[in-house]
Each structure stands twice: as structure tokens, then as C-alpha cells.
Scaffold this motif. Structure first.
Motif, mmCIF file in Angstrom:
data_model
loop_
_atom_site.group_PDB
_atom_site.id
_atom_site.type_symbol
_atom_site.label_atom_id
_atom_site.label_comp_id
_atom_site.label_asym_id
_atom_site.label_seq_id
_atom_site.Cartn_x
_atom_site.Cartn_y
_atom_site.Cartn_z
ATOM 1 N N LEU A 8 14.651 -43.290 -50.170
ATOM 2 C CA LEU A 8 13.590 -43.433 -49.178
ATOM 3 C C LEU A 8 13.143 -44.883 -49.049
ATOM 4 O O LEU A 8 12.928 -45.382 -47.937
ATOM 5 C CB LEU A 8 12.402 -42.544 -49.559
ATOM 6 C CG LEU A 8 12.655 -41.032 -49.534
ATOM 7 C CD1 LEU A 8 11.431 -40.282 -50.038
ATOM 8 C CD2 LEU A 8 13.028 -40.567 -48.131
ATOM 9 N N VAL A 9 13.009 -45.561 -50.174
ATOM 10 C CA VAL A 9 12.604 -46.973 -50.159
ATOM 11 C C VAL A 9 13.650 -47.808 -49.428
ATOM 12 O O VAL A 9 13.313 -48.702 -48.631
ATOM 13 C CB VAL A 9 12.398 -47.498 -51.590
ATOM 14 C CG1 VAL A 9 12.198 -49.009 -51.586
ATOM 15 C CG2 VAL A 9 11.207 -46.804 -52.237
ATOM 16 N N ALA A 16 14.683 -50.292 -42.085
ATOM 17 C CA ALA A 16 13.923 -50.276 -40.836
ATOM 18 C C ALA A 16 13.037 -51.506 -40.720
ATOM 19 O O ALA A 16 12.891 -52.082 -39.629
ATOM 20 C CB ALA A 16 13.080 -48.998 -40.760
ATOM 21 N N ALA A 17 12.442 -51.925 -41.839
ATOM 22 C CA ALA A 17 11.568 -53.099 -41.815
ATOM 23 C C ALA A 17 12.336 -54.374 -41.506
ATOM 24 O O ALA A 17 11.812 -55.288 -40.854
ATOM 25 C CB ALA A 17 10.843 -53.231 -43.163
ATOM 26 N N VAL A 18 13.580 -54.444 -41.971
ATOM 27 C CA VAL A 18 14.395 -55.636 -41.723
ATOM 28 C C VAL A 18 14.541 -55.884 -40.229
ATOM 29 O O VAL A 18 14.474 -57.026 -39.759
ATOM 30 C CB VAL A 18 15.780 -55.484 -42.383
ATOM 31 C CG1 VAL A 18 16.766 -56.515 -41.833
ATOM 32 C CG2 VAL A 18 15.664 -55.648 -43.896
ATOM 33 N N PHE A 19 14.728 -54.810 -39.458
ATOM 34 C CA PHE A 19 14.909 -54.972 -38.018
ATOM 35 C C PHE A 19 13.634 -55.509 -37.358
ATOM 36 O O PHE A 19 13.708 -56.249 -36.381
ATOM 37 C CB PHE A 19 15.318 -53.644 -37.382
ATOM 38 C CG PHE A 19 16.728 -53.242 -37.693
ATOM 39 C CD1 PHE A 19 17.794 -53.986 -37.222
ATOM 40 C CD2 PHE A 19 16.993 -52.128 -38.465
ATOM 41 C CE1 PHE A 19 19.099 -53.623 -37.501
ATOM 42 C CE2 PHE A 19 18.288 -51.756 -38.759
ATOM 43 C CZ PHE A 19 19.343 -52.507 -38.279
ATOM 44 N N THR A 20 12.474 -55.117 -37.881
ATOM 45 C CA THR A 20 11.225 -55.652 -37.351
ATOM 46 C C THR A 20 11.134 -57.150 -37.606
ATOM 47 O O THR A 20 10.743 -57.930 -36.720
ATOM 48 C CB THR A 20 10.027 -54.942 -38.005
ATOM 49 O OG1 THR A 20 10.129 -53.533 -37.774
ATOM 50 C CG2 THR A 20 8.721 -55.456 -37.428
ATOM 51 N N ALA A 64 11.583 -51.493 -32.645
ATOM 52 C CA ALA A 64 11.680 -51.639 -34.089
ATOM 53 C C ALA A 64 10.477 -51.001 -34.788
ATOM 54 O O ALA A 64 10.624 -50.321 -35.810
ATOM 55 C CB ALA A 64 11.783 -53.114 -34.465
ATOM 56 N N LEU A 65 9.261 -51.203 -34.237
ATOM 57 C CA LEU A 65 8.068 -50.615 -34.846
ATOM 58 C C LEU A 65 8.103 -49.095 -34.758
ATOM 59 O O LEU A 65 7.692 -48.398 -35.703
ATOM 60 C CB LEU A 65 6.813 -51.158 -34.167
ATOM 61 C CG LEU A 65 6.476 -52.624 -34.464
ATOM 62 C CD1 LEU A 65 5.265 -53.067 -33.655
ATOM 63 C CD2 LEU A 65 6.212 -52.825 -35.960
#
Length: 260
Positions: free
Chosen positions: A94-95, A101-105, A118-119
Motif C-alpha cells: 500500500l505504501v 501516485a505521489a511521484v506523478f504529482t 495526478a491529485l
């Protein structure tokens, strides 16, 4: 299901001139009004995520967010599956998915591009991770997609019943038809059919994936794999088929009159 170079696969090996559809109302309009309709069409298509390429077709790849947008929708789920398969531990899986996903933001921030997609991806992955962590079941990481599909199906079926089919609202503006297609029963039927095609794509996801979900961890790999294959790739295919079946009939060219 991918579309090379971000353009719609040409029909019959070439571009389809009939997709350069003129508005159904063929009466002359002031230039200012024509410009405003054009601006409205471009703005609506942009907000809907639809883009028209230089050949006059919907740019399927760009409409799916381009390669970056497709990666944003695929990689978090893929990372989750790979890490969970290796570790058999839900927490690092999960982490890792949240981190992907955060990397794309961060990438979009660096590129100074809109963060909406991205958000939305981070929020979606976050909710999915919360569900899986709460229940302790890895397969619950994918359950949010079922409810999202159902919501879209309900909205699109309602649009058909109310005679405002989603395919018409999207493609009609891309084709410069505005809302004039609603006055033509044949065009209305075509856009209803196009919307049903998208509904069928969403329903197919549920038909295939829900049984895999109820298999529990035994069906996790198959569920994750079908989720990847039936995500952006299937969306692009469904959008392309809907575009083809809703295209206006080619108008016969008027014979040029000769002067003796």
C-alpha cells in the motif's frame, strides 16, 4: 488498444473526411457567432478531456491523458500487485502504491502542468489503500473502481433516458455540431448508441472483475491484471468505436455546373 502516435487509427488506411462534420443547420451564420461556437466547442472538448488532432479526428491517446496519464492510472495498481506478490505483506504494498501516485504529482509540479489528474489519482489510491488496510484484504484495494464504474453507468444511462446522451455532448462539440444534433432523430439515435457502447465497456469491467474479487486473494493476480488491461486501453478502444459509429453520414458532393 493503444493508438500509435496519439492519433485515431484511420478508417480504411486513410483519414475519414466525413468526420469534418459541419453543423446540421446549414444556414449562413455571422462570423462572430461562428467564432463563438468554435471557441465553445474547443473549450468544452478540453474540459471533457477530448482533443481533436490535425486530421479532424479525436486524438485518442491524448484524450486518455497521453502516455503520462495512462502511466498515472496504471502504475500504482501495478506497483501494489508486484510488491504484494513479492512480500505477501499488505503494508509495504500500500505504501509503495501511494508513493507511486505521489511521484506523478511531483512530476507534474516540476513540469508545471495541471495537477487535477495526478491529485485525483492520489486521492483514489489513498481511498483504495485505506479500504484495503481497514479490511486487511488485498483485493479491497480494487473495490473502489467497482463503485466508480457503477456511478458512471448510472449517469450515462440517465443521459440516454433524458435524451442528452453523453456521447453527443462530447463528440457533438468536437465535430462542431454544437447541440444541433438533438434536433435530428437520426443523430440522436447515433449518439445514444455511442453512449451505450461506453456503458457496455464499463459493464464488461464489472462482469469480468467482480467474480475475481469474490475469489479473494486467490483471484487477486487475475483481478489486478484485468484491471490494468481493462482500464485506459479498453477506454481508448471504447471511445474510438463510439466515435466511429456516431460519425455523420458523408454528404454527397454537389456537381459543379459548367458554363457553355
Amino acid at each position: 488498444m493503444t493508438v500509435a502516435h496519439g492519433s485515431e487509427p484511420p478508417e480504411g488506411g486513410g483519414s475519414a473526411p466525413e468526420d469534418h462534420a459541419a453543423p446540421l443547420n446549414s444556414s449562413a451564420k455571422p462570423a462572430a457567432e461562428g467564432a463563438s461556437v468554435s471557441d465553445l466547442a474547443a473549450g468544452y472538448a478540453e474540459k471533457a478531456g477530448l482533443h481533436r488532432n490535425s486530421a479532424g479526428h479525436v486524438d485518442m491517446l491524448k484524450s486518455a491523458g497521453g502516455w503520462q496519464g495512462i502511466a498515472e492510472s496504471i502504475l500504482p495498481g501495478l506497483v501494489f500487485l508486484v510488491v504484494f506478490t513479492i512480500t505477501r505483506d499488505l503494508t509495504p504494498a500500500l505504501v509503495s502504491a501511494l508513493a507511486a501516485a505521489a511521484v506523478f504529482t511531483v512530476v507534474r509540479l516540476i513540469q508545471r502542468r495541471p495537477l487535477t489528474q495526478a491529485l485525483a489519482g492520489v486521492v483514489g489510491v489513498g481511498i483504495s489503500a485505506w479500504l484495503a488496510n481497514t479490511t486487511g484484504k488485498a483485493e479491497d484495494f480494487y473495490v473502489l473502481g467497482f463503485f466508480t464504474n457503477i456511478a458512471y453507468i448510472v449517469a450515462m444511462v440517465l443521459s440516454i433516458i433524458l435524451k442528452w446522451p453523453v456521447a453527443g455532448l462530447l463528440f457533438g462539440f468536437v465535430r462542431n455540431e454544437g447541440l444541433e444534433w438533438r434536433k435530428d432523430p437520426e443523430r440522436l439515435r447515433a449518439y445514444k448508441l455511442g453512449t451505450w457502447i461506453v456503458v457496455a465497456v464499463l459493464a464488461l469491467r464489472l462482469v469480468v472483475q467482480v467474480p475475481l474479487y469474490f475469489m479473494g486473494e486467490a483471484g487477486l493476480t487475475a483481478l489486478a491484471t484485468t484491471r490494468l488491461l481493462m482500464g485506459a486501453p479498453l477506454y481508448i478502444l471504447g471511445l474510438w468505436v463510439a466515435w466511429l459509429v456516431t460519425r455523420p453520414a458523408a454528404q454527397p458532393s454537389k456537381p459543379s455546373s459548367s458554363v457553355d
